[in-house]
Design a protein around this motif. Sequence first.
Motif, PDB file in Angstrom:
ATOM      1  N   ARG A 136      -9.419   4.678   7.013  1.00 28.95           N
ATOM      2  CA  ARG A 136     -10.445   3.779   6.473  1.00 28.95           C
ATOM      3  C   ARG A 136     -10.847   2.688   7.457  1.00 28.95           C
ATOM      4  O   ARG A 136     -11.893   2.078   7.311  1.00 28.95           O
ATOM      5  CB  ARG A 136      -9.909   3.094   5.217  1.00 28.95           C
ATOM      6  CG  ARG A 136      -9.858   3.956   4.005  1.00 28.95           C
ATOM      7  CD  ARG A 136      -9.169   3.199   2.908  1.00 28.95           C
ATOM      8  NE  ARG A 136      -9.900   3.241   1.660  1.00 28.95           N
ATOM      9  CZ  ARG A 136      -9.509   2.623   0.550  1.00 28.95           C
ATOM     10  NH1 ARG A 136      -8.414   1.902   0.557  1.00 28.95           N
ATOM     11  NH2 ARG A 136     -10.211   2.718  -0.553  1.00 28.95           N
ATOM     12  N   GLU A 168      -4.871  -2.937   4.018  1.00 30.32           N
ATOM     13  CA  GLU A 168      -4.944  -1.568   4.541  1.00 30.32           C
ATOM     14  C   GLU A 168      -4.287  -1.528   5.922  1.00 30.32           C
ATOM     15  O   GLU A 168      -4.559  -2.387   6.769  1.00 30.32           O
ATOM     16  CB  GLU A 168      -6.420  -1.140   4.637  1.00 30.32           C
ATOM     17  CG  GLU A 168      -6.631   0.318   4.928  1.00 30.32           C
ATOM     18  CD  GLU A 168      -6.416   1.225   3.716  1.00 30.32           C
ATOM     19  OE1 GLU A 168      -6.364   0.715   2.577  1.00 30.32           O
ATOM     20  OE2 GLU A 168      -6.284   2.436   3.929  1.00 30.32           O
ATOM     21  N   ARG A 169      -3.442  -0.557   6.116  1.00 28.94           N
ATOM     22  CA  ARG A 169      -2.682  -0.534   7.368  1.00 28.94           C
ATOM     23  C   ARG A 169      -3.619  -0.278   8.556  1.00 28.94           C
ATOM     24  O   ARG A 169      -4.691   0.322   8.410  1.00 28.94           O
ATOM     25  CB  ARG A 169      -1.565   0.501   7.318  1.00 28.94           C
ATOM     26  CG  ARG A 169      -2.043   1.892   7.121  1.00 28.94           C
ATOM     27  CD  ARG A 169      -0.883   2.879   7.011  1.00 28.94           C
ATOM     28  NE  ARG A 169      -1.393   4.215   7.292  1.00 28.94           N
ATOM     29  CZ  ARG A 169      -2.009   4.959   6.388  1.00 28.94           C
ATOM     30  NH1 ARG A 169      -2.191   4.512   5.155  1.00 28.94           N
ATOM     31  NH2 ARG A 169      -2.464   6.150   6.714  1.00 28.94           N
ATOM     32  N   SER A 188      -4.974   3.262   9.380  1.00 27.01           N
ATOM     33  CA  SER A 188      -5.597   4.007   8.286  1.00 27.01           C
ATOM     34  C   SER A 188      -6.943   4.585   8.713  1.00 27.01           C
ATOM     35  O   SER A 188      -7.707   3.930   9.433  1.00 27.01           O
ATOM     36  CB  SER A 188      -5.813   3.058   7.105  1.00 27.01           C
ATOM     37  OG  SER A 188      -6.738   3.607   6.208  1.00 27.01           O
ATOM     38  N   THR A 226     -11.329   7.609   0.611  1.00 25.88           N
ATOM     39  CA  THR A 226      -9.997   8.007   1.085  1.00 25.88           C
ATOM     40  C   THR A 226      -9.324   8.888   0.039  1.00 25.88           C
ATOM     41  O   THR A 226      -9.881   9.110  -1.045  1.00 25.88           O
ATOM     42  CB  THR A 226      -9.122   6.762   1.372  1.00 25.88           C
ATOM     43  OG1 THR A 226      -7.941   7.169   2.067  1.00 25.88           O
ATOM     44  CG2 THR A 226      -8.700   6.053   0.096  1.00 25.88           C
ATOM     45  N   THR A 256       0.849  -1.186   0.000  1.00 27.86           N
ATOM     46  CA  THR A 256       0.000   0.000   0.000  1.00 27.86           C
ATOM     47  C   THR A 256       0.891   1.245   0.000  1.00 27.86           C
ATOM     48  O   THR A 256       2.110   1.151   0.025  1.00 27.86           O
ATOM     49  CB  THR A 256      -0.909   0.019   1.240  1.00 27.86           C
ATOM     50  OG1 THR A 256      -0.066  -0.012   2.381  1.00 27.86           O
ATOM     51  CG2 THR A 256      -1.828  -1.174   1.250  1.00 27.86           C
ATOM     52  N   PRO A 261       1.322   5.329   1.767  1.00 31.98           N
ATOM     53  CA  PRO A 261       0.795   6.277   2.743  1.00 31.98           C
ATOM     54  C   PRO A 261      -0.128   7.271   2.039  1.00 31.98           C
ATOM     55  O   PRO A 261      -0.094   7.377   0.809  1.00 31.98           O
ATOM     56  CB  PRO A 261       2.037   6.980   3.291  1.00 31.98           C
ATOM     57  CG  PRO A 261       3.139   6.672   2.362  1.00 31.98           C
ATOM     58  CD  PRO A 261       2.754   5.469   1.541  1.00 31.98           C
ATOM     59  N   ASN A 262      -0.929   7.988   2.799  1.00 32.19           N
ATOM     60  CA  ASN A 262      -1.831   8.955   2.166  1.00 32.19           C
ATOM     61  C   ASN A 262      -1.070  10.104   1.522  1.00 32.19           C
ATOM     62  O   ASN A 262      -1.516  10.673   0.540  1.00 32.19           O
ATOM     63  CB  ASN A 262      -2.862   9.467   3.174  1.00 32.19           C
ATOM     64  CG  ASN A 262      -3.812   8.352   3.584  1.00 32.19           C
ATOM     65  OD1 ASN A 262      -3.613   7.702   4.596  1.00 32.19           O
ATOM     66  ND2 ASN A 262      -4.813   8.101   2.762  1.00 32.19           N
ATOM     67  N   TYR A 286      -5.221  10.230  -1.556  1.00 37.80           N
ATOM     68  CA  TYR A 286      -3.758  10.135  -1.573  1.00 37.80           C
ATOM     69  C   TYR A 286      -3.210  11.392  -2.230  1.00 37.80           C
ATOM     70  O   TYR A 286      -3.861  11.985  -3.094  1.00 37.80           O
ATOM     71  CB  TYR A 286      -3.312   8.901  -2.377  1.00 37.80           C
ATOM     72  CG  TYR A 286      -3.859   7.607  -1.830  1.00 37.80           C
ATOM     73  CD1 TYR A 286      -3.169   6.888  -0.864  1.00 37.80           C
ATOM     74  CD2 TYR A 286      -5.090   7.125  -2.261  1.00 37.80           C
ATOM     75  CE1 TYR A 286      -3.671   5.704  -0.343  1.00 37.80           C
ATOM     76  CE2 TYR A 286      -5.612   5.943  -1.745  1.00 37.80           C
ATOM     77  CZ  TYR A 286      -4.902   5.246  -0.792  1.00 37.80           C
ATOM     78  OH  TYR A 286      -5.408   4.084  -0.275  1.00 37.80           O
TER      79      TYR A 286
END
Length: 478
Positions: free
Chosen positions: A147, A141-142, A145, A155, A29, A31-32, A157
Amino acid sequence: MKRIPAWLVCLLVVTITQATIAAPIQHSTLPNDNPDMTLSHFAFGSCCRQHNPQKHWAPIIENEPQLWLWLGDNIYGDTEDMTVLNKRYSLLGNTPGYQQLAARYPVLATWDDHDYGRNDAGNDYVKRVESQKVFLDFFNERADSPRRKRPGIYTSYYFGKGDQRVQLILLDTRYFRTPLKRIQGQPAYRRMGKWIPDPSPTATLLGDAQWQWLEEELRQPARLRIIGTSIQFAAPHNGYETWANIPREHQRMIELIKKTRAEGVVFLSGDIHSSELCINEPEDCYPLIDYTSSSLNAPLGAAATHRRTGPGFGGANFGIVDIDWSAADPTVSFSTKDTANQTRLHHSVPLSRLTFHETNLSRHTTPADFLGEWQTFYGPLTLTRLSAGQWEGECADRTLKLAEGQSGPSGMVGLVGTWRGEKQHGKVTFSLSRDGKFLHGAYSYDDLPLQLDWAGWKPGWEQHFKRDDYHLRKKKPK
Ligand SMILES: [Fe+2]
């Protein structure tokens, strides 16, 4: 050499096969916020039937995208049983081509109805909480997150910095969406779907929390804002799932873009099992592009409904977005590629066209811009001016009698009249896009409503378009 017993061979085969099947995919994934990653080249797609052959992954990998973006119907789950849903995700996760892609590139995703849980489902899908967890777990998904901490999977990014900052917003068009309004009886035309626009003030697509979040997002600085929406944003109402089914929400998006003065907005969508370009030109707003890529491996042909701004492509496809930062006026390009990695549709726009500058808000056309030959779904259409606002047209076996009149958005001057073919006839209207590049047409049969689209574009606009692409669903030759 000693012979290996047959039972041992069987055991080894079963063990290796099980290990292969059981190996969970490990998506990487992002990071944002990714300030050190200038986004210039990524791939996206939608509508992947996990049981069908998946020939698309190799050509997608060949493109060496910076990331892969899922726009929904990532699998066909269609169940309220989370064990079944998990198994269906596993089928995708165990596909060697997809594993290769996920091993090399980050994967970002939103969902649509089928991976969410049910065809055309909204907030009435009873397992939405559980399905969200299955989705987030599958895509790795971490744990911290946002989310994981709120209902819905919307979400955003960010990539790059300064005047190369790109915002990628992924909407959730399912979790909060109120039930759609169904047509009473049959649609006017067989090719239209069963949903009709619902003007009710309580009908929502995104829900209040997501709208509030989106407003804050659109106030963040970014040069280009790519909004991933599983269902098409800019397509006109056609009875299938689009934003047009909840017109207040469609208008709310436009008003929000205007209110926040968010420039550089473009939409990416999926869902419809063909690829096409649609453009909205709202008053006091720059043209809003919606580029659709669908389906990865379950194409339906582009002829089911023709509702687009330019040509469409009806074969299996994926999308590529390129951002050329080297030009003084950077350009964003959208391409549709088939499973042989051939480009079938392409559209590019300089970022300067996605601003509130006066030139992007005003119309630059006169009736004379209708003149000449247009490519259309039915073949070349030639429009000729006779005299005093009277026009005629010819397209295959259709002849058109037209007059200048009020047509299209904001009551602009358009062409209004009738068409007649060998056996059939009806009404027709045409208007032009602001830049005169596209012809927006609507026609009817007999006295039925003007609900069928007759899009036109100038010859040469689309180098890769082949008319044969429209006819994938035609009868096979004997
Ligand atoms: Fe869908």
